[in-house]
Write a protein that holds these residues in place. Structure first.
Motif, short mmCIF file in Angstrom:
data_model
loop_
_atom_site.label_atom_id
_atom_site.label_comp_id
_atom_site.label_asym_id
_atom_site.label_seq_id
_atom_site.Cartn_x
_atom_site.Cartn_y
_atom_site.Cartn_z
N GLY A 1 0.79 -1.22 0.00
CA GLY A 1 0.00 0.00 0.00
C GLY A 1 0.82 1.28 0.00
O GLY A 1 0.31 2.34 0.29
N ASP A 2 2.10 1.18 -0.28
CA ASP A 2 2.94 2.37 -0.37
C ASP A 2 4.00 2.16 -1.43
O ASP A 2 4.09 1.11 -2.02
CB ASP A 2 3.57 2.72 0.98
CG ASP A 2 4.45 1.61 1.54
OD1 ASP A 2 4.98 0.79 0.77
OD2 ASP A 2 4.60 1.56 2.76
N ARG A 3 4.79 3.18 -1.65
CA ARG A 3 5.83 3.11 -2.69
C ARG A 3 7.18 3.44 -2.10
O ARG A 3 7.87 4.33 -2.58
CB ARG A 3 5.50 4.04 -3.85
CG ARG A 3 4.24 3.63 -4.59
CD ARG A 3 3.96 4.56 -5.76
NE ARG A 3 5.11 4.73 -6.62
CZ ARG A 3 5.41 3.97 -7.67
NH1 ARG A 3 4.63 2.97 -7.98
NH2 ARG A 3 6.48 4.22 -8.41
N ARG A 4 7.57 2.74 -1.07
CA ARG A 4 8.88 2.97 -0.45
C ARG A 4 9.96 2.45 -1.38
O ARG A 4 9.87 1.36 -1.90
CB ARG A 4 8.96 2.25 0.88
CG ARG A 4 7.96 2.75 1.88
CD ARG A 4 8.00 1.91 3.11
NE ARG A 4 6.90 2.32 3.97
CZ ARG A 4 7.00 2.40 5.27
NH1 ARG A 4 8.10 2.07 5.88
NH2 ARG A 4 5.97 2.79 5.98
N ARG A 5 11.01 3.25 -1.54
CA ARG A 5 12.08 2.82 -2.43
C ARG A 5 13.44 2.82 -1.75
O ARG A 5 14.41 2.41 -2.35
CB ARG A 5 12.12 3.70 -3.68
CG ARG A 5 10.90 3.51 -4.56
CD ARG A 5 10.83 2.08 -5.09
NE ARG A 5 9.70 1.89 -5.95
CZ ARG A 5 8.55 1.33 -5.61
NH1 ARG A 5 8.38 0.90 -4.37
NH2 ARG A 5 7.58 1.18 -6.46
N GLN A 6 13.53 3.30 -0.52
CA GLN A 6 14.79 3.19 0.19
C GLN A 6 14.93 1.76 0.66
O GLN A 6 13.99 1.18 1.21
CB GLN A 6 14.85 4.15 1.37
CG GLN A 6 14.94 5.59 0.94
CD GLN A 6 15.10 6.51 2.13
OE1 GLN A 6 14.81 6.15 3.25
NE2 GLN A 6 15.56 7.72 1.87
N ARG A 7 16.08 1.19 0.42
CA ARG A 7 16.32 -0.22 0.68
C ARG A 7 15.88 -0.66 2.08
O ARG A 7 15.15 -1.63 2.22
CB ARG A 7 17.79 -0.54 0.45
CG ARG A 7 18.14 -1.99 0.69
CD ARG A 7 19.63 -2.22 0.44
NE ARG A 7 20.04 -3.53 0.86
CZ ARG A 7 19.77 -4.65 0.22
NH1 ARG A 7 19.07 -4.61 -0.89
NH2 ARG A 7 20.18 -5.80 0.68
N ALA A 8 16.28 0.04 3.11
CA ALA A 8 15.96 -0.37 4.48
C ALA A 8 14.46 -0.33 4.73
O ALA A 8 13.90 -1.26 5.33
CB ALA A 8 16.69 0.53 5.48
#
Length: 102
Positions: free
Chosen positions: A44-51
């Motif tokens: 439900g989100d678009r996180r792109r930072q690896r951690a």
């Protein structure tokens, strides 16, 4: 103290395009990958930072593992040996209710 639950997916890696991981199916290690659009549909989100992405992946580990297992049991023979989860596979897993794997 609560015990940390063992993850269904192991060896999780993000290469910028897909998240790869391993699951166990009937004592066999199965290599899997999930597309970012499929992962976005689950998380439900678009996180792109690896951690952040890998942390979010762990939060949805059980559902991702279930979808991958269902796909593998339906189509165990892949050209490159990787069981892939696409966005439409998430749609097929409506509200987290898996379809019969066989």
């Amino acid at each position: 103290m609560t015990e940390r639950q063992a993850l269904s997916c192991s060896n999780t890696q993000f290469n910028g395009h897909t998240i790869t991981f391993m699951i166990a199916v009937d004592q066999q290690q199965v290599r899997c990958a999930i597309s970012l659009s499929a992962f976005d549909a689950i998380a439900g989100d678009r996180r792109r930072q690896r951690a952040q992405l890998l942390s979010s992946f762990q939060a949805h580990d059980a559902r991702i593992s279930r979808i991958a297992r269902t796909i593998f049991l339906r189509r165990p023979e892949n050209i490159d040996g990787v069981t892939r989860i696409w966005e439409n596979d998430v749609d097929d897993d409506l509200d987290g209710n898996p379809a019969s794997p066989l």
